[in-house]
Enzyme design. Structure first.
Site, short mmCIF file in Angstrom:
data_model
loop_
_atom_site.label_atom_id
_atom_site.label_comp_id
_atom_site.label_asym_id
_atom_site.label_seq_id
_atom_site.Cartn_x
_atom_site.Cartn_y
_atom_site.Cartn_z
N TYR A 136 -19.41 30.92 10.87
CA TYR A 136 -18.55 32.06 11.12
C TYR A 136 -19.79 34.02 11.61
O TYR A 136 -20.40 34.24 10.69
CB TYR A 136 -19.39 32.16 9.39
N LYS A 186 -16.11 17.34 13.90
CA LYS A 186 -14.53 17.50 14.97
C LYS A 186 -14.96 17.25 15.67
O LYS A 186 -14.65 18.07 16.72
CB LYS A 186 -13.58 19.03 14.16
N ASP A 219 -10.23 16.16 9.92
CA ASP A 219 -8.28 16.32 9.56
C ASP A 219 -9.00 14.87 8.59
O ASP A 219 -7.85 14.79 7.17
CB ASP A 219 -7.62 16.36 10.68
N ASP A 243 -15.99 25.21 3.69
CA ASP A 243 -15.21 25.96 2.14
C ASP A 243 -13.82 25.47 2.49
O ASP A 243 -13.49 25.55 1.25
CB ASP A 243 -15.18 27.77 4.00
N ASP A 247 -11.54 23.97 -1.52
CA ASP A 247 -10.70 23.84 -1.94
C ASP A 247 -9.89 23.25 -2.67
O ASP A 247 -9.31 22.88 -3.28
CB ASP A 247 -9.98 25.42 -1.05
C1 IPM Z 1 -15.80 30.80 -0.25
C2 IPM Z 1 -15.07 32.57 0.33
C3 IPM Z 1 -15.48 33.60 1.33
C4 IPM Z 1 -15.57 32.22 2.16
C5 IPM Z 1 -15.12 34.03 2.25
C6 IPM Z 1 -14.01 35.06 1.46
C7 IPM Z 1 -15.44 34.75 2.84
O1 IPM Z 1 -13.57 31.57 0.58
O2 IPM Z 1 -17.01 31.81 -1.13
O3 IPM Z 1 -15.18 29.34 0.19
O4 IPM Z 1 -15.52 31.60 3.16
O5 IPM Z 1 -16.99 31.46 2.48
MN MN Z 2 -13.38 30.01 0.49
#
Ligand code: IPM
Ligand code: MN
Ligand code: NAD
Length: 351
Positions: A136, A186, A219, A243, A247
């Protein structure tokens, strides 16, 4: 005691989930003997459209003296995401040196995982995501945009200091939990930054002889989060990998609507920022069906950060009791029909 909290509801469902969460935090204050004084900031995409900037020039100065920040979500389908996110959330994480992004993943009793055979308590891990550099980093550029020779360079930046501080926090957390740390990189393909990262993990590991260290490529880690999520205790990963993995963690533990997140500046030189893992969810916006619990649980992390440990535990217990109660209201992501506010009010009642 009165705490000075800044809120940034932001875009989409961000406003709804923050509005639903604040009464829960106030009720926690009533129950545990403190007050919260809230300053709301109407920063976000609407402001961008009206005034050309997501937040004012002195936004960081306004936030700096606060005790903590609660954010809803940022992002709107009509404005490119890199514009809105680089205009609001990402500069706060970096400028306030919130280098620890802590994301607990718990499968609560009463919540159904999409994974067959998993029950409440079977999944319980926390991701320590590096939050200020890595993939980032704002390093790169674009040339000849719109022409055939259009070219973009996007570099990842890994510093020894940056890696070491997040890795040490993750080891510390592992030593206070079940003593197991999974390092996700990775380094087979990315031979510079990720190898530096692995080197640092090996070095810091010597300070924590009681923590077992497992190394996984990202992976394979993605696969294992689905195949054997029970095996994870603490995961440490770079900004982008953290990140993505969170999810996956959110969904295997039942819903995006249950996953909290804390962006922490451990030294306390700046306020920390608390927000759900999820985004502005344009697909369900305006219907008041967003699950508020990810934000409520982020609020519990905020209370913890303020030192209100009992209140934080109280909020978490109230959420836990609601999820375990088959008669309690649930939003549609958890198979129910209740509204955002009905769920939040029920948590408040259980406090
Ligand atoms: C998160 C989000 C952010 C990130 C985005 C919106 C920039 O996906 O906080 O998980 O990638 O950090
Ligand atoms: Mn995210
Ligand atoms: P998202 O997290 O907003 O939504 C993904 C899916 O999860 C959608 O189906 C959504 O309906 C569902 N979901 C999310 N939160 C929920 C909740 N509380 N209750 C019930 N269901 C929920 O991810 P996306 O669609 O990739 O992104 C939408 C926008 O949000 C984009 O602009 C993106 O950049 C932004 N975003 C912002 C943040 C943040 O501000 N921290 C985080 C992620 C994405």
């Amino acid at each position: 005691m009165t705490y000075d909290i800044a809120t940034i509801p932001g875009d989409g469902i961000g406003r709804t989930v923050v509005d639903a969460t604040l009464p829960v935090l106030r009720a926690a204050g009533d129950a545990y003997g403190f007050e919260i004084d809230v300053t709301e900031h109407d920063w976000g995409t609407e402001r961008y459209r009206e005034r050309g900037a997501m937040m004012p020039d002195d936004a960081l100065e306004q936030l700096a003296p606060r005790d903590a920040i609660l954010l809803g979500a940022v992002g709107h389908p009509d404005v490119p995401d890199h514009v809105t996110l680089h205009g609001l959330l990402l500069p706060i994480r970096k400028s306030f040196n919130q280098y620890v992004c802590k994301r607990p993943t718990v499968l609560y009793e009463g919540v159904e995982s999409p994974l067959r055979g998993y029950e409440g308590g079977d999944i319980d891990f926390v991701v320590y995501r590096e939050n200020t550099e890595g993939e980032y980093a704002d390093v790169g550029g674009r040339e000849h945009e719109g022409f055939d020779n259009d070219v973009a360079i996007q570099s990842a930046l890994f510093t020894r200091e940056g890696v070491e501080r997040i890795v040490r926090q993750a080891f510390q957390a592992a030593s206070e939990r079940r003593g197991h740390l999974t390092n996700v990189t990775k380094s087979n393909a990315q031979a510079y930054g990720m190898v530096l990262w692995d080197d640092v993990v090996e070095e810091v590991a010597t300070e924590f002889p009681d923590v077992t260290v497992e190394r996984l490529l990202v992976d394979a880690a993605s696969m294992d989060l689905v195949r054997r999520p029970e095996a994870f205790d603490v995961i440490v990963a770079s900004n982008l990998f953290g990140d993505i993995l969170t999810d996956i963690g959110a969904v295997v533990s039942g819903s995006m609507g249950l996953a909290p997140s804390a962006n922490i500046n451990p030294e306390g030189e700046y306020p920390s920022l608390f927000e759900p893992v999820h985004g502005s969810a344009p697909d369900i916006v305006g219907r008041e069906i967003a699950n508020p619990l990810a934000t409520v649980l982020s609020g519990a992390m905020l209370l913890e950060d303020l030192g209100e440990t009992a209140a934080a535990a109280g909020v978490r217990d109230a959420v836990r009791s609601q999820l375990a109660d088959p008669d309690a209201p649930r939003t549609p992501d958890l198979g129910g029909e209740a509204s955002t506010f009905a769920v939040a009010r029920d948590v408040e009642r259980r406090l």
